[in-house]
Scaffold this active site. Structure first.
Site, PDB file in Angstrom:
ATOM      1  CG  ASP A   1      -1.791   1.213   1.334  1.00  0.00           C
ATOM      2  OD1 ASP A   1      -1.791   2.028   0.383  1.00  0.00           O
ATOM      3  OD2 ASP A   1      -2.475   1.375   2.361  1.00  0.00           O
TER       4      ASP A   1
ATOM      5  CD  GLU B   1      35.947  10.165   3.430  1.00  0.00           C
ATOM      6  OE1 GLU B   1      36.024  11.014   4.355  1.00  0.00           O
ATOM      7  OE2 GLU B   1      36.729  10.148   2.464  1.00  0.00           O
TER       8      GLU B   1
ATOM      9  CD  GLU C   1      32.619  12.517  10.156  1.00  0.00           C
ATOM     10  OE1 GLU C   1      33.774  12.716   9.768  1.00  0.00           O
ATOM     11  OE2 GLU C   1      31.864  13.433  10.557  1.00  0.00           O
TER      12      GLU C   1
ATOM     13  CD  GLU D   1      36.146  11.977  11.992  1.00  0.00           C
ATOM     14  OE1 GLU D   1      36.485  13.070  12.491  1.00  0.00           O
ATOM     15  OE2 GLU D   1      36.631  11.560  10.920  1.00  0.00           O
TER      16      GLU D   1
ATOM     17  CD  GLU E   1      35.402   9.148   8.314  1.00  0.00           C
ATOM     18  OE1 GLU E   1      36.150   8.836   7.367  1.00  0.00           O
ATOM     19  OE2 GLU E   1      35.341  10.304   8.780  1.00  0.00           O
TER      20      GLU E   1
ATOM     21  CG  HIS F   1      33.791  14.321   4.007  1.00  0.00           C
ATOM     22  ND1 HIS F   1      35.030  14.389   4.599  1.00  0.00           N
ATOM     23  CD2 HIS F   1      33.042  15.282   4.607  1.00  0.00           C
ATOM     24  CE1 HIS F   1      35.032  15.354   5.506  1.00  0.00           C
ATOM     25  NE2 HIS F   1      33.830  15.901   5.534  1.00  0.00           N
TER      26      HIS F   1
ATOM     27  NE  ARG G   1      42.589  17.112   5.227  1.00  0.00           N
ATOM     28  CZ  ARG G   1      42.134  15.911   4.896  1.00  0.00           C
ATOM     29  NH1 ARG G   1      40.846  15.648   4.955  1.00  0.00           N
ATOM     30  NH2 ARG G   1      42.960  14.961   4.499  1.00  0.00           N
TER      31      ARG G   1
ATOM     32  CD  GLU H   1      36.978  14.606   0.940  1.00  0.00           C
ATOM     33  OE1 GLU H   1      37.045  13.640   1.708  1.00  0.00           O
ATOM     34  OE2 GLU H   1      37.729  15.592   1.021  1.00  0.00           O
TER      35      GLU H   1
ATOM     36  NE  ARG I   1      36.375  19.106   3.696  1.00  0.00           N
ATOM     37  CZ  ARG I   1      36.966  18.202   4.469  1.00  0.00           C
ATOM     38  NH1 ARG I   1      37.406  17.075   3.934  1.00  0.00           N
ATOM     39  NH2 ARG I   1      37.139  18.413   5.744  1.00  0.00           N
TER      40      ARG I   1
END
Length: 446
Positions: A55, A134, A136, A191, A198, A247, A318, A335, A337
């Site tokens: 349903d 990745e 966490e 982490e 992670e 990430h 970063r 990547e 982030r």
């Protein structure tokens, strides 16, 4: 995690040999919640013949009551027997796509919608879109009644090990469970924040990778509970410490290999990689609503806690939204982030893929890389470097999404309208709630 395609006959044989008693037919709703229809193994033939109905009106954002019959089409390559025993025999799962009664794919199925984006990708000459996630998560203690507390299970920090990190045993059991299910776990560590962990697993074709993320969440929560812990993928459960991200490492492939790699290109990146990057940056403020879909997501996207706040990219730094990790050759990737683990992975990857493909179609050029810490730049410096801010609330993110026809099309009208309405209601409920912070600030003062 390489998927081995199973035939109908193989599945029947395995179910019989392994004493499978129940089948869990899993799919994901628009909000990213894993749903399942559990049936006894006596229904196996019906399931394998794509005759199993459910349903759809009972699932948020699917269909109205008068059009509720939906069919579950199992993806036979997702056959998996859960390692935890049931008192009534083993339980196997199949991840399903949702179909209409007339045999057409249901437009509100996030997994089916991602496959639609992959068809667009193939028309441009690419063979696959790979994702290495990745995710966490935090581990909180359960009390004697099994209720969730805000007590962390440890006081560990980045890459710490026992005895500081009391979540080590739980995390080790999660990794062992994942490996028994066929995951190739590449790394597992504590982490930055206390109680935060992670686990990274090997990249895969994007549909497989999203299936893996959903399976991963299920395994993490199941094993944590066996340790008297609650695992949460909430982006920012506690004030004053880092939130949880997911990430996303992305790469496009052709039959020749990684389309992002060019040994003669600047930074050994191909024009395709730069155009894809241009698309990611162009649509960043719009897809944030999908990649950071909760009110709480925006408590993580603030300066000072390693989460990106600004639309920029770099090869080393970063602090920007998109980073280019050092690896080249087959491992060349971008990547992103900003994504957090509350995102529906199928929807997040559909919008990210379409953002990148828009960059490729229109040969978008990204602005220059920003190789200094953006957090220490003032507003004028950021403007001079063409750096925009990400939206500060889900309300603002939805406003950006509404202005972006490419991202609306990436979701499809059905998913888009239901997603936006659900988020509008979530924001309205949040706005009307009086928080403890407000009482502390204003109750006595005014």
């Amino acid at each position: 995690m390489a998927k081995k395609a199973k035939t109908v006959e193989e599945i029947r044989q395995i179910a019989d040999e392994e004493n499978v008693r129940f089948l869990r037919l899993m799919f994901t709703d628009i909000m990213g919640t894993i749903k399942n229809v559990e049936v006894p193994v006596s229904q196996l033939d019906k399931v394998l013949d794509n005759k199993m109905m459910f349903d759809g009106s009972s699932i948020e954002g699917f269909v109205r009551i008068e059009e509720s019959d939906m069919y579950l089409y199992p993806d036979l390559s997702t056959w998996m027997i859960f390692p935890w025993e049931s008192d009534h025999g083993k339980v196997a799962r199949l991840i399903c796509d949702i179909y209409n009664p007339d045999g057409t794919p249901f437009a509100g199925d996030p997994r089916g919608n991602l496959k639609r984006a992959l068809n667009d990708m193939k028309k441009l000459g690419f063979s696959s879109f790979n994702l290495g996630p990745e995710p966490e998560f935090f581990l909180f203690k359960l009390d004697e009644d099994g209720e969730i507390t805000l007590d962390l299970n440890d006081r560990g920090g980045y890459f710490d090990f026992a005895p500081t990190d009391l979540g080590e045993n739980c995390r080790r059991d999660i990794v062992l469970e994942l490996e028994s299910l066929g995951f190739e776990v590449e790394a597992s560590h504590h982490e930055v924040a206390p109680g935060q962990h992670e686990i990274d697993f090997k990249y895969a074709d994007v549909v497989d990778a999203c299936d893996n993320i959903q399976t991963f969440k299920l395994v993490v929560k199941t094993i944590a509970r066996k340790h008297g812990l609650h695992a949460t993928f909430m982006p920012k459960p506690l004030f004053g410490i880092n939130g949880s991200g997911m990430h996303c490492n992305m790469s496009l492939f052709t039959e020749e290999g990684n389309a992002f790699y060019d040994e003669d290109g600047e930074m050994e990146l191909s024009k395709t990689a730069y155009h894809f990057l241009g698309g990611l940056l162009k649509h960043a403020r719009s897809y944030t609503a999908v990649c950071n879909p909760t009110v709480n997501s925006y408590k993580r996207l603030v300066p000072g806690y390693e989460a990106p706040v600004y639309v920029a990219w770099s090869g080393h730094n970063r602090s920007p939204l998109v980073r280019v990790p050092e690896s080249r050759g087959l491992s060349t990737r971008l990547e992103l982030r900003s994504v957090d683990p509350s995102a529906n992975p199928y929807l997040a990857m559909a919008v990210l893929l379409q953002a990148g493909l828009d960059g490729i179609r229109n040969e978008l050029t990204p602005p220059p890389a920003v190789d200094r810490n953006i957090y220490v730049m003032n507003e004028e410096e950021r403007e001079a470097a063409q750096i925009q801010d990400l939206p500060s609330t889900i309300h603002n993110a939805i406003k950006e999404l509404r202005k972006d026809p490419v991202m609306i099309d990436a979701l499809g009208q059905h998913i888009y309208s239901n997603f936006v309405e659900a988020k509008r209601m979530e924001w309205a409920a949040f706005r009307q709630t009086v928080s403890e912070w407000e009482r502390e600030q204003y109750l006595e003062l005014y």
